[in-house]
Design a protein around this motif. Structure first.
Motif, PDB file in Angstrom:
ATOM      1  N   GLU A 181       0.838  -1.211   0.000  1.00  0.00           N
ATOM      2  CA  GLU A 181       0.000   0.000   0.000  1.00  0.00           C
ATOM      3  C   GLU A 181       0.863   1.247   0.000  1.00  0.00           C
ATOM      4  OE1 GLU A 181      -3.921  -1.817   2.350  1.00  0.00           O
ATOM      5  OE2 GLU A 181      -2.289  -0.876   3.478  1.00  0.00           O
ATOM      6  N   THR A 212       1.348   4.459  -3.118  1.00  0.00           N
ATOM      7  CA  THR A 212       1.383   5.927  -3.031  1.00  0.00           C
ATOM      8  C   THR A 212       2.640   6.472  -3.700  1.00  0.00           C
ATOM      9  OG1 THR A 212       2.501   5.972  -0.860  1.00  0.00           O
ATOM     10  CG2 THR A 212       0.084   5.844  -0.870  1.00  0.00           C
ATOM     11  N   ASP A 242      -5.497  -1.881  -9.948  1.00  0.00           N
ATOM     12  CA  ASP A 242      -6.794  -1.484  -9.403  1.00  0.00           C
ATOM     13  C   ASP A 242      -6.970   0.030  -9.369  1.00  0.00           C
ATOM     14  OD1 ASP A 242      -7.374  -4.148  -9.010  1.00  0.00           O
ATOM     15  OD2 ASP A 242      -6.811  -4.153  -6.885  1.00  0.00           O
ATOM     16  N   TYR A 243      -5.871   0.761  -9.156  1.00  0.00           N
ATOM     17  CA  TYR A 243      -5.965   2.224  -9.007  1.00  0.00           C
ATOM     18  C   TYR A 243      -5.321   2.966 -10.175  1.00  0.00           C
ATOM     19  CZ  TYR A 243      -7.604   1.305  -4.312  1.00  0.00           C
ATOM     20  OH  TYR A 243      -8.351   0.874  -3.241  1.00  0.00           O
ATOM     21  N   TYR A 244      -5.126   2.298 -11.281  1.00  0.00           N
ATOM     22  CA  TYR A 244      -4.441   2.885 -12.431  1.00  0.00           C
ATOM     23  C   TYR A 244      -5.110   4.175 -12.907  1.00  0.00           C
ATOM     24  CZ  TYR A 244      -3.000   3.351 -17.333  1.00  0.00           C
ATOM     25  OH  TYR A 244      -2.562   3.827 -18.531  1.00  0.00           O
ATOM     26  N   TRP A 273      -6.862   6.329 -11.365  1.00  0.00           N
ATOM     27  CA  TRP A 273      -6.802   7.448 -10.425  1.00  0.00           C
ATOM     28  C   TRP A 273      -5.475   8.197 -10.492  1.00  0.00           C
ATOM     29  CZ3 TRP A 273     -11.018   9.259  -8.210  1.00  0.00           C
ATOM     30  CH2 TRP A 273     -12.131   8.408  -8.136  1.00  0.00           C
ATOM     31  N   HIS A 297      -9.597   2.401  -0.041  1.00  0.00           N
ATOM     32  CA  HIS A 297     -10.075   2.776  -1.376  1.00  0.00           C
ATOM     33  C   HIS A 297     -10.369   4.275  -1.439  1.00  0.00           C
ATOM     34  CE1 HIS A 297     -11.939   2.396  -5.284  1.00  0.00           C
ATOM     35  NE2 HIS A 297     -13.068   2.908  -4.823  1.00  0.00           N
ATOM     36  N   MET A 322      -7.139   6.438  -1.289  1.00  0.00           N
ATOM     37  CA  MET A 322      -6.420   6.609  -2.546  1.00  0.00           C
ATOM     38  C   MET A 322      -7.166   7.528  -3.509  1.00  0.00           C
ATOM     39  SD  MET A 322      -3.548   5.166  -2.168  1.00  0.00           S
ATOM     40  CE  MET A 322      -3.057   5.686  -3.809  1.00  0.00           C
ATOM     41  N   GLN A 323      -8.482   7.504  -3.485  1.00  0.00           N
ATOM     42  CA  GLN A 323      -9.250   8.410  -4.344  1.00  0.00           C
ATOM     43  C   GLN A 323      -8.993   9.865  -3.952  1.00  0.00           C
ATOM     44  OE1 GLN A 323     -13.168   6.706  -3.659  1.00  0.00           O
ATOM     45  NE2 GLN A 323     -13.199   5.803  -5.714  1.00  0.00           N
ATOM     46  N   ALA A 358      -5.479  11.102  -4.861  1.00  0.00           N
ATOM     47  CA  ALA A 358      -5.298  11.413  -6.283  1.00  0.00           C
ATOM     48  C   ALA A 358      -5.505  12.894  -6.592  1.00  0.00           C
ATOM     49  CB  ALA A 358      -6.262  10.573  -7.126  1.00  0.00           C
TER      50      ALA A 358
END
Length: 497
Positions: free
Chosen positions: A39, A43, A122-124, A126, A180, A183-184, A187
């Motif tokens: 995690e 970042t 999963d977070y590409y 963002w 989740h 991370m949003q 961004a």
């Protein structure tokens, strides 16, 4: 140099405060019972991939701003200056192309990262608002720096951004949001500080959007396009060389190892704090000096930046390496991260070399020889990419550290030789060697006297003794004129009181 020194001191203070907050953030990311290494690595990948997006999207406008702003300032009224308008429009167009490219290559990203770094996949999506924020903020920062307003942008980038991150971490650790949502929100951090800087510039009547083409733009249009094209390619090359290590590690051996490398990089990058403030302040000064053909000023900036940055880097590195083992234990850093201590040492040597060669990149980039900067960037990329790939596969994250050390040493040696041969500029003197010997002596005396003392008392005693020896040596040997001038300024102020 006095104005540069004053702004550098204030900027360094701001950056040090920011790094202290960043240290707290990193501790929360890496201590037992918080985020996992994967995690934390995610970042860091946001920063690395976001910087890559910025490199492709800016289309060279940052260097155009630094190179040509003096001409706009000297020949146009502030409300007639259209440089910022065209820079922003160009960069926004570049970012649209990046978004299109990201959409086209998404299947390839999924294929390369889904096996060992699924969290990144999963977070590409963002990462795109994060990259846009980096792009817009950097443009506004360049414009503000050329207006001689360097402190507030430095505060936003180095301190405010980390304060916002700390707030997010706190909310997450309190259980108010899940990872989740964390991370949003993460961004959009750069877009927040971008809006703050834009609001300040507009409220101070310093940011104008002029959609008519000025006479300066018409006169320099061809040179702007040529410079922007070369620098655009050069920036892509340089930023790729800076961030591809973590991207390679994530792809080849996974996010956990990326997190370990990210912490090692963070610690080694402490050495570059003074360098970051000096670079942002000297760029406008160097641009003006080249415009005025003032080689004496350029030579002075080169020499002063080299010795000052070398001394600062030696001091920070000595403090880190004296206490690195105790620091990991006392701060309860997750045990996996201790495997990166060797990486810290190797990366720190690379940062020392880069600091000691001063602002050579900025001198070349603001001169008429910026094509050479592009060529050295190509050489750097041709070295660092294959070395990273081969050495990471062979020996893991230490391989990436060695790739950085080898590549950046050669890169700096080439730039050093070019400036010496082309302009008879070289930053070193006998005080360069004296500085290195002072750093080594201060380190070994402090280490040998207190090597058996552990815990906070050992950290404090080693650090205090190292600092006393190091700073006493600087003043006794008169290693930098800036140190003596600071003493004179302090004497005058105390004398007035």
């Amino acid at each position: 140099m006095g104005q540069i020194r004053k702004q550098a001191i204030i900027s360094s203070i701001v950056i040090y405060i920011g790094f202290f907050i960043g240290f707290i953030n990193t501790w929360f990311f890496t201590k037992n019972g918080s985020f996992t290494p994967a995690e934390y690595a995610l970042t860091r990948l946001f920063f690395d991939v976001g910087q890559t997006m910025y490199a492709f999207a800016n289309l060279g406008v940052i260097s155009v701003i630094y190179k040509f702003f003096p001409y706009y300032k000297d020949n146009l009224k502030p409300k007639e200056n259209d440089l910022m308008t065209w820079a922003l429009l160009t960069a926004i167009g570049g970012f649209i192309l990046v978004v299109i490219g990201g959409w086209i290559f998404e299947p390839l990203i999924v294929q390369k990262f889904s096996g060992r770094s699924a969290l990144f996949v999963d977070y590409y999506k963002w990462i795109f608002p994060f990259g846009l924020g980096i792009l817009l903020f950097t443009i506004l920062e360049a414009f503000s720096n050329n207006l001689k307003k360097t402190i507030f942008p430095a505060f936003l980038r180095e301190t405010a951004l980390r304060l916002l991150t700390l707030a997010l971490i706190g909310i997450y650790l309190l259980g108010l949001i899940d990872f989740h949502l964390f991370m949003q929100l993460f961004a959009f951090l750069y877009l927040v500080i971008t809006m703050i800087l834009a609001t300040l510039l507009i409220s101070n009547n310093q940011l104008h959007f002029i959609f008519s083409v000025s006479r300066v733009t018409r006169k320099f249009k061809k040179k702007i396009v040529i410079l922007g094209s070369y620098v655009f390619a050069g920036q892509i090359i340089f930023i790729l060389s800076q961030v591809m290590d973590s991207i390679f590690i994530a792809s080849l051996i996974g996010l956990t190892q990326t997190g370990i490398f990210a912490l090692a990089s963070f610690i080694a990058n402490l050495i570059q704090i003074p360098q970051r403030s000096i670079v942002s302040i000297t760029l406008p000064a160097l641009s003006q000096a080249w415009k005025d053909k003032d080689m004496i000023e350029i030579d002075r900036i080169y020499k002063r930046s080299s010795i000052n940055l070398l001394l600062a880097a030696l001091f920070i590195f000595g403090g880190i390496w004296l206490n690195i083992g105790d620091a990991f234990r006392l701060l309860h850093i997750q045990s996996e991260y201790a495997t990166g201590i060797t990486v810290i040492f190797i990366l720190s040597i690379s940062r020392l070399i880069d600091a000691g060669t001063g602002v050579n990149a900025q001198i070349i980039a603001t001169s008429t020889q910026w094509r050479f900067e592009f060529m050295t960037g190509v050489i750097l990329l041709l070295l660092i990419l294959p070395l990273n790939y081969i050495l990471i596969k062979k020996i893991g994250i230490e391989g990436s550290a060695y790739a950085n050390l080898i590549s950046f040493s050669i890169y700096n040696a080439i730039r050093y030789g070019f400036l010496w041969k082309r302009y008879n500029l070289q930053p070193f003197s006998n005080k360069t060697m004296l500085s290195i010997l002072l750093g080594v002596a201060a380190y070994f005396i402090s280490y040998l006297l207190f090597r058996d003392m552990q815990g906070w008392m050992g950290v404090i005693l080693r650090s205090v003794l190292f600092s006393i020896i190091f700073f006493a040596g600087i003043f006794t040997l008169k290693l930098t004129p800036d140190a003596m001038q600071l003493v004179d300024v302090a004497k005058k102020r105390f004398g007035r009181n």
